[in-house]
Design a protein around this motif. Sequence first.
Motif, PDB file in Angstrom:
ATOM      1  N   GLU A  18      53.383  41.795  41.344  1.00 50.99           N
ATOM      2  CA  GLU A  18      52.118  42.544  41.540  1.00 50.99           C
ATOM      3  C   GLU A  18      51.590  43.024  40.329  1.00 50.99           C
ATOM      4  OE1 GLU A  18      51.193  43.252  44.602  1.00 50.99           O
ATOM      5  OE2 GLU A  18      53.015  41.911  45.370  1.00 50.99           O
ATOM      6  N   ARG A  19      52.095  42.212  39.041  1.00 53.49           N
ATOM      7  CA  ARG A  19      51.052  42.844  37.955  1.00 53.49           C
ATOM      8  C   ARG A  19      49.751  42.142  37.910  1.00 53.49           C
ATOM      9  NH1 ARG A  19      54.548  42.006  32.683  1.00 53.49           N
ATOM     10  NH2 ARG A  19      52.651  42.980  31.685  1.00 53.49           N
ATOM     11  N   PRO A  20      48.731  42.607  37.446  1.00 56.84           N
ATOM     12  CA  PRO A  20      47.518  41.943  37.318  1.00 56.84           C
ATOM     13  C   PRO A  20      47.355  40.695  36.700  1.00 56.84           C
ATOM     14  CG  PRO A  20      47.231  44.177  36.822  1.00 56.84           C
ATOM     15  CD  PRO A  20      48.570  43.745  36.846  1.00 56.84           C
ATOM     16  N   LEU A  21      46.705  39.768  37.321  1.00 51.49           N
ATOM     17  CA  LEU A  21      46.648  38.466  36.896  1.00 51.49           C
ATOM     18  C   LEU A  21      45.243  38.313  35.797  1.00 51.49           C
ATOM     19  CD1 LEU A  21      47.123  36.109  39.798  1.00 51.49           C
ATOM     20  CD2 LEU A  21      48.929  36.927  38.170  1.00 51.49           C
ATOM     21  N   PHE A  22      45.563  37.232  34.938  1.00 50.60           N
ATOM     22  CA  PHE A  22      44.318  37.035  33.987  1.00 50.60           C
ATOM     23  C   PHE A  22      44.150  35.564  34.192  1.00 50.60           C
ATOM     24  CE2 PHE A  22      47.640  40.120  31.816  1.00 50.60           C
ATOM     25  CZ  PHE A  22      46.699  40.799  31.373  1.00 50.60           C
ATOM     26  N   LYS A  23      42.564  35.413  33.890  1.00 50.16           N
ATOM     27  CA  LYS A  23      42.042  34.340  34.319  1.00 50.16           C
ATOM     28  C   LYS A  23      41.933  33.490  32.843  1.00 50.16           C
ATOM     29  CE  LYS A  23      38.015  31.728  36.168  1.00 50.16           C
ATOM     30  NZ  LYS A  23      36.902  32.013  37.001  1.00 50.16           N
ATOM     31  N   LYS A  27      42.852  28.529  35.308  1.00 54.24           N
ATOM     32  CA  LYS A  27      43.970  29.181  35.854  1.00 54.24           C
ATOM     33  C   LYS A  27      44.172  30.626  36.105  1.00 54.24           C
ATOM     34  CE  LYS A  27      46.199  24.884  34.333  1.00 54.24           C
ATOM     35  NZ  LYS A  27      45.585  24.025  35.120  1.00 54.24           N
ATOM     36  N   TYR A  28      45.034  31.238  36.976  1.00 52.32           N
ATOM     37  CA  TYR A  28      45.214  32.478  37.185  1.00 52.32           C
ATOM     38  C   TYR A  28      46.753  32.666  36.483  1.00 52.32           C
ATOM     39  CZ  TYR A  28      40.986  33.131  39.697  1.00 52.32           C
ATOM     40  OH  TYR A  28      39.477  33.400  39.947  1.00 52.32           O
ATOM     41  N   VAL A  29      46.883  33.426  35.473  1.00 51.31           N
ATOM     42  CA  VAL A  29      48.135  33.816  34.541  1.00 51.31           C
ATOM     43  C   VAL A  29      48.908  35.058  34.755  1.00 51.31           C
ATOM     44  CG1 VAL A  29      49.195  33.395  32.425  1.00 51.31           C
ATOM     45  CG2 VAL A  29      47.272  31.734  33.104  1.00 51.31           C
ATOM     46  N   CYS A  30      50.138  35.020  35.022  1.00 51.52           N
ATOM     47  CA  CYS A  30      50.718  36.230  35.100  1.00 51.52           C
ATOM     48  C   CYS A  30      51.205  36.616  33.637  1.00 51.52           C
ATOM     49  CB  CYS A  30      51.660  36.182  36.323  1.00 51.52           C
ATOM     50  SG  CYS A  30      52.801  37.636  36.210  1.00 51.52           S
TER      51      CYS A  30
END
Length: 44
Positions: A18-23, A27-30
């Motif tokens: 549930e942590r915010p992802l980074f783009k 790709k979307y990275v946790c």
Amino acid sequence: MTDDGIEDVGGRPCPQCERPLFKRHCKYVCPEHGVVYDCADTFW
């Protein structure tokens, strides 16, 4: 966006923690689990 090409998305949460992802590029990275989604994924 940071100097290394990472954009703080802050919207879509990681499905595992549930942590915010980074783009990053396409790709979307946790920050905890690494790449979670790729822009080529059609299931989300």
